[in-house]
Design a protein around this motif. Structure first.
Motif, PDB file in Angstrom:
ATOM      1  N   SER A  51      -5.190  31.401  19.629  1.00  0.00           N
ATOM      2  CA  SER A  51      -4.438  32.649  19.589  1.00  0.00           C
ATOM      3  C   SER A  51      -3.189  32.581  20.473  1.00  0.00           C
ATOM      4  O   SER A  51      -2.214  33.283  20.246  1.00  0.00           O
ATOM      5  CB  SER A  51      -5.330  33.829  19.966  1.00  0.00           C
ATOM      6  OG  SER A  51      -5.723  33.724  21.304  1.00  0.00           O
ATOM      7  N   ILE A  52      -3.210  31.696  21.486  1.00  0.00           N
ATOM      8  CA  ILE A  52      -2.027  31.553  22.347  1.00  0.00           C
ATOM      9  C   ILE A  52      -0.933  30.786  21.598  1.00  0.00           C
ATOM     10  O   ILE A  52       0.245  31.144  21.658  1.00  0.00           O
ATOM     11  CB  ILE A  52      -2.381  30.837  23.670  1.00  0.00           C
ATOM     12  CG1 ILE A  52      -3.543  31.553  24.367  1.00  0.00           C
ATOM     13  CG2 ILE A  52      -1.164  30.774  24.581  1.00  0.00           C
ATOM     14  CD1 ILE A  52      -4.000  30.904  25.664  1.00  0.00           C
ATOM     15  N   GLN A  55       0.621  33.136  19.320  1.00  0.00           N
ATOM     16  CA  GLN A  55       1.440  34.115  20.026  1.00  0.00           C
ATOM     17  C   GLN A  55       2.793  33.523  20.445  1.00  0.00           C
ATOM     18  O   GLN A  55       3.825  34.178  20.291  1.00  0.00           O
ATOM     19  CB  GLN A  55       0.658  34.628  21.250  1.00  0.00           C
ATOM     20  CG  GLN A  55       1.254  35.818  21.948  1.00  0.00           C
ATOM     21  CD  GLN A  55       1.238  37.079  21.090  1.00  0.00           C
ATOM     22  OE1 GLN A  55       0.540  37.169  20.093  1.00  0.00           O
ATOM     23  NE2 GLN A  55       2.055  38.040  21.470  1.00  0.00           N
ATOM     24  N   VAL A  56       2.781  32.287  20.945  1.00  0.00           N
ATOM     25  CA  VAL A  56       4.038  31.647  21.359  1.00  0.00           C
ATOM     26  C   VAL A  56       4.948  31.482  20.136  1.00  0.00           C
ATOM     27  O   VAL A  56       6.132  31.806  20.175  1.00  0.00           O
ATOM     28  CB  VAL A  56       3.783  30.278  22.041  1.00  0.00           C
ATOM     29  CG1 VAL A  56       5.094  29.526  22.254  1.00  0.00           C
ATOM     30  CG2 VAL A  56       3.077  30.473  23.373  1.00  0.00           C
ATOM     31  N   LYS A  58       4.938  33.231  17.465  1.00  0.00           N
ATOM     32  CA  LYS A  58       5.366  34.565  17.026  1.00  0.00           C
ATOM     33  C   LYS A  58       6.504  35.088  17.917  1.00  0.00           C
ATOM     34  O   LYS A  58       7.468  35.671  17.419  1.00  0.00           O
ATOM     35  CB  LYS A  58       4.155  35.498  17.111  1.00  0.00           C
ATOM     36  CG  LYS A  58       4.315  36.813  16.365  1.00  0.00           C
ATOM     37  CD  LYS A  58       2.970  37.527  16.338  1.00  0.00           C
ATOM     38  CE  LYS A  58       3.152  39.028  16.430  1.00  0.00           C
ATOM     39  NZ  LYS A  58       1.880  39.701  16.722  1.00  0.00           N
ATOM     40  N   GLN A  59       6.404  34.870  19.219  1.00  0.00           N
ATOM     41  CA  GLN A  59       7.395  35.410  20.157  1.00  0.00           C
ATOM     42  C   GLN A  59       8.701  34.628  20.172  1.00  0.00           C
ATOM     43  O   GLN A  59       9.765  35.218  20.200  1.00  0.00           O
ATOM     44  CB  GLN A  59       6.827  35.453  21.590  1.00  0.00           C
ATOM     45  CG  GLN A  59       5.690  36.427  21.795  1.00  0.00           C
ATOM     46  CD  GLN A  59       6.052  37.849  21.418  1.00  0.00           C
ATOM     47  OE1 GLN A  59       7.143  38.313  21.674  1.00  0.00           O
ATOM     48  NE2 GLN A  59       5.127  38.545  20.772  1.00  0.00           N
ATOM     49  N   VAL A  60       8.621  33.286  20.177  1.00  0.00           N
ATOM     50  CA  VAL A  60       9.859  32.525  20.336  1.00  0.00           C
ATOM     51  C   VAL A  60      10.106  31.532  19.195  1.00  0.00           C
ATOM     52  O   VAL A  60      11.161  30.920  19.144  1.00  0.00           O
ATOM     53  CB  VAL A  60       9.905  31.765  21.698  1.00  0.00           C
ATOM     54  CG1 VAL A  60       9.872  32.736  22.848  1.00  0.00           C
ATOM     55  CG2 VAL A  60       8.766  30.775  21.805  1.00  0.00           C
ATOM     56  N   GLN A  64       6.209  34.638  11.076  1.00  0.00           N
ATOM     57  CA  GLN A  64       4.920  34.182  10.547  1.00  0.00           C
ATOM     58  C   GLN A  64       4.495  35.006   9.345  1.00  0.00           C
ATOM     59  O   GLN A  64       4.789  36.192   9.269  1.00  0.00           O
ATOM     60  CB  GLN A  64       3.847  34.335  11.634  1.00  0.00           C
ATOM     61  CG  GLN A  64       4.205  33.630  12.915  1.00  0.00           C
ATOM     62  CD  GLN A  64       3.055  32.817  13.432  1.00  0.00           C
ATOM     63  OE1 GLN A  64       2.419  32.086  12.677  1.00  0.00           O
ATOM     64  NE2 GLN A  64       2.758  32.943  14.697  1.00  0.00           N
TER      65      GLN A  64
ATOM     66  N   PRO B 113      -7.806  34.986  24.673  1.00  0.00           N
ATOM     67  CA  PRO B 113      -7.567  34.551  26.055  1.00  0.00           C
ATOM     68  C   PRO B 113      -6.255  35.099  26.598  1.00  0.00           C
ATOM     69  O   PRO B 113      -5.361  35.450  25.831  1.00  0.00           O
ATOM     70  CB  PRO B 113      -7.489  33.034  25.925  1.00  0.00           C
ATOM     71  CG  PRO B 113      -6.921  32.827  24.557  1.00  0.00           C
ATOM     72  CD  PRO B 113      -7.427  33.955  23.697  1.00  0.00           C
ATOM     73  N   GLN B 178       5.503  35.251  27.743  1.00  0.00           N
ATOM     74  CA  GLN B 178       5.621  35.273  26.276  1.00  0.00           C
ATOM     75  C   GLN B 178       4.281  35.446  25.576  1.00  0.00           C
ATOM     76  O   GLN B 178       4.222  35.656  24.372  1.00  0.00           O
ATOM     77  CB  GLN B 178       6.275  33.975  25.782  1.00  0.00           C
ATOM     78  CG  GLN B 178       7.719  33.820  26.197  1.00  0.00           C
ATOM     79  CD  GLN B 178       8.619  34.877  25.580  1.00  0.00           C
ATOM     80  OE1 GLN B 178       8.217  35.636  24.689  1.00  0.00           O
ATOM     81  NE2 GLN B 178       9.845  34.945  26.056  1.00  0.00           N
ATOM     82  N   ILE B 179       3.195  35.301  26.327  1.00  0.00           N
ATOM     83  CA  ILE B 179       1.887  35.408  25.688  1.00  0.00           C
ATOM     84  C   ILE B 179       1.256  36.763  25.970  1.00  0.00           C
ATOM     85  O   ILE B 179       0.715  37.403  25.082  1.00  0.00           O
ATOM     86  CB  ILE B 179       0.954  34.266  26.165  1.00  0.00           C
ATOM     87  CG1 ILE B 179       1.585  32.923  25.812  1.00  0.00           C
ATOM     88  CG2 ILE B 179      -0.420  34.397  25.530  1.00  0.00           C
ATOM     89  CD1 ILE B 179       1.053  31.773  26.614  1.00  0.00           C
ATOM     90  N   TYR B 286     -10.653  39.851  18.615  1.00  0.00           N
ATOM     91  CA  TYR B 286     -10.083  39.650  17.276  1.00  0.00           C
ATOM     92  C   TYR B 286     -11.204  39.250  16.312  1.00  0.00           C
ATOM     93  O   TYR B 286     -12.202  38.656  16.728  1.00  0.00           O
ATOM     94  CB  TYR B 286      -8.948  38.618  17.297  1.00  0.00           C
ATOM     95  CG  TYR B 286      -9.367  37.191  17.611  1.00  0.00           C
ATOM     96  CD1 TYR B 286      -9.727  36.309  16.594  1.00  0.00           C
ATOM     97  CD2 TYR B 286      -9.403  36.716  18.916  1.00  0.00           C
ATOM     98  CE1 TYR B 286     -10.096  34.998  16.873  1.00  0.00           C
ATOM     99  CE2 TYR B 286      -9.779  35.422  19.217  1.00  0.00           C
ATOM    100  CZ  TYR B 286     -10.113  34.563  18.185  1.00  0.00           C
ATOM    101  OH  TYR B 286     -10.487  33.271  18.467  1.00  0.00           O
ATOM    102  N   TYR B 308      -6.117  38.796  11.783  1.00  0.00           N
ATOM    103  CA  TYR B 308      -6.337  38.425  10.383  1.00  0.00           C
ATOM    104  C   TYR B 308      -7.717  38.875   9.939  1.00  0.00           C
ATOM    105  O   TYR B 308      -8.719  38.550  10.576  1.00  0.00           O
ATOM    106  CB  TYR B 308      -6.243  36.911  10.218  1.00  0.00           C
ATOM    107  CG  TYR B 308      -4.837  36.374  10.317  1.00  0.00           C
ATOM    108  CD1 TYR B 308      -3.960  36.468   9.238  1.00  0.00           C
ATOM    109  CD2 TYR B 308      -4.383  35.768  11.486  1.00  0.00           C
ATOM    110  CE1 TYR B 308      -2.667  35.973   9.320  1.00  0.00           C
ATOM    111  CE2 TYR B 308      -3.091  35.270  11.580  1.00  0.00           C
ATOM    112  CZ  TYR B 308      -2.237  35.378  10.497  1.00  0.00           C
ATOM    113  OH  TYR B 308      -0.966  34.896  10.593  1.00  0.00           O
TER     114      TYR B 308
END
Lengths: 90, 407
Positions: A51-52, A55-56, A58-60, A64, B113, B178-179, B286, B308
């Motif tokens: 998930s990290i 996320q990275v 998605k952010q930079v 997606q 996490p 960013q996370i 999730y 999802y």
């Protein structure tokens, strides 16, 4: 410990900074980010860092898709002995 | 050979098993954990009517009812693959390979996490792990801990740890990066907390939630949020402090915490150390959809449902023939909603297996599910209803271009 040195993928020892730099340089999708850094490709199958990585990206990274899971799941999804997987052992 | 195999023995899986068995089907339930109950096992809280909801007792009741109806259980049995061969599902585990005509995935949720420098030290665990250690195994995760991440789940578990005699230094935000994103933004966090304010036995929080319905007031609320935090069950909730590092030589010895602005930026020079022997990370839940993903079932990302989710309709059917879903795999909600979904799935499976006159029952069960959602004490996402509508719309859109085999 600095934030940049923080380990994100424990199996492949990929740091936060490595993920950020790669995602920015190549404007990655989550899948491309995984393939370039090997984050999520270790023996645990990305069960913590998945998930990290998502996320990275998605952010930079790049946009997606909402219609497909960004990082594919493949069997076996849990650790299993070769004997149990191959079938000859039992 | 089974009529139905259910993967996951939480509230959804157990209720579905009971429903199917009552309709005369042969049912097996498989779970990777050693005890039935799933996330229900960890729950312990006081309900609005003053009675206590004890997840361990609830799990026992459901399990016993299922056993009495002849349901077969395979615990400590992780499923590592599923595939369809002709019209049968093949379920692979490290003990046995099973076959079935109907497969229900009730695999629940996983914890997201939150990376913080030092998070790989021994003594750092997810908030769910601390809950299972304390409530199920009756082992204290430590003597004094700190929780990173302020949300519905972490505030509920903080209270449970407190009940078990574990000292909690505070709940604080993760440092903005960013996370961590929204979970590090005081206003966003306050926003989501307002929806659970009715649970707080603190007049300040209850009154505050009434005053803060508009954005201006929320801005003020964050700006004037007390430096020392607000106490819930005597545990400080620090909306304006963030953990910037977890430190220790061989294991957790403490955390460095700093004051943050109302936008989440660290205020230089405000750092202080808090000695603790364990740290819980609460990044939220999730849907755990890995098995559904192996079947080629279409997915949709729906924020309000937690990520999802496999495409499904109100009857808990997926577009993949013979594949059903129920519980948190379809979106993050409480145990009572999961159980209601389990009942719907059970009736759908019975109908597909050729049991007649179930249409009324099914309709009632769907209605009951909606009512349970509306009356839920804990809402994980305030807009869960709109998330449910979205997945239903996606289903209808899918039907325009694809054929789905109904019963």
């Amino acid at each position: 410990m600095r934030e940049s040195e923080m380990i994100i993928c424990r199996c492949e020892e990929v740091t936060y900074q490595e993920l950020l730099d790669t995602a920015i340089t190549y404007s990655c999708s989550a899948r491309e980010l995984k393939l370039r850094t090997r984050a999520g490709m270790g023996y645990c199958g990305g069960r913590t860092c998945r998930s990290i990585v998502d996320q990275v990206a998605k952010q930079v990274g790049s946009e997606q898709s909402k219609k497909n899971i960004s990082l594919k799941y493949q069997a076996p999804i849990r650790p299993v002995n070769f004997v149990d997987l191959g079938g000859e052992g039992k | 050979m089974n009529n139905v195999i259910i993967i996951g023995s939480g509230p959804a899986g157990l209720t579905a098993a009971i429903t199917c068995a009552q309709k005369g089907l042969e049912v097996s339930v498989i779970d990777e954990y050693m005890k039935p109950g799933g996330r229900l096992l960890g729950q312990l809280y006081e309900q609005p009517d003053g009675s206590w909801w004890n997840g361990i007792n609830e799990s026992k009741k459901l399990f016993q009812q299922a056993v009495n109806l002849g349901v077969q259980f395979y615990l400590e049995t992780p499923v590592f693959n599923i595939e369809k061969k002709d019209s049968l599902w093949v379920v692979y585990t490290d003990k046995e390979t099973f076959q079935t005509t109907n497969l229900l995935l009730a695999t629940g949720a996983a914890e997201a996490p939150v990376p913080i420098p030092g998070w790989t030290l021994p003594g750092v665990m997810s908030i769910g792990a601390a809950q299972i250690m304390t409530n199920v195994h009756r082992v204290k995760p430590g003597n004094r801990g700190l929780i990173i991440g302020i949300n519905v789940l972490s505030s509920a578990i903080a209270m449970e740890l407190k009940l078990a005699g574990v000292d909690i230094a505070c709940l604080a935000l993760p440092k903005n990066n960013q996370i961590t994103h929204e979970s590090a933004h005081p206003k966003k966090v306050l926003d989501s907390l307002l929806h659970v304010a009715h649970m707080a036995p603190s007049t300040f929080v209850k009154l505050g939630s009434k005053l803060m319905k508009n954005n201006f007031m929320k801005e003020l609320g964050v700006t004037f949020y007390p430096r020392n935090g607000v106490k819930m069950w005597d545990i400080p909730i620090q909306l304006k402090k963030a953990v910037i590092e977890i430190y220790g030589e061989q294991e957790v010895e403490g955390v460095t915490i700093a004051s943050i602005s109302s936008k989440g930026e660290v205020i230089e020079g405000s750092e202080e150390n808090i000695a603790v022997d364990f740290v819980c990370i609460a990044g939220g839940l999730y849907p755990l959809a890995e098995l559904a993903a192996l079947t080629g079932c279409p997915f949709h990302y729906i924020e309000e449902l937690g990520g999802y989710v496999p495409l499904h309709n109100e009857q808990m059917m997926t577009p993949v023939e013979g594949l059903f879903v129920a519980g948190n795999i379809t979106g993050i909600e409480g145990a009572k909603v999961a159980a209601a979904q389990g009942k719907i799935a059970g009736l759908s499976i019975a109908k597909r297996s050729g049991k007649h006159q179930l249409d009324e029952d099914l309709k009632d069960a769907v209605q009951q599910g909606a009512d349970t959602r509306k009356n839920a004490y804990i809402q994980f996402h305030p807009e869960v209803d709109s998330g449910r509508r979205r997945i239903q719309e996606e289903w209808e859109e899918y039907l325009v271009n694809n054929t789905v085999q109904f019963f």
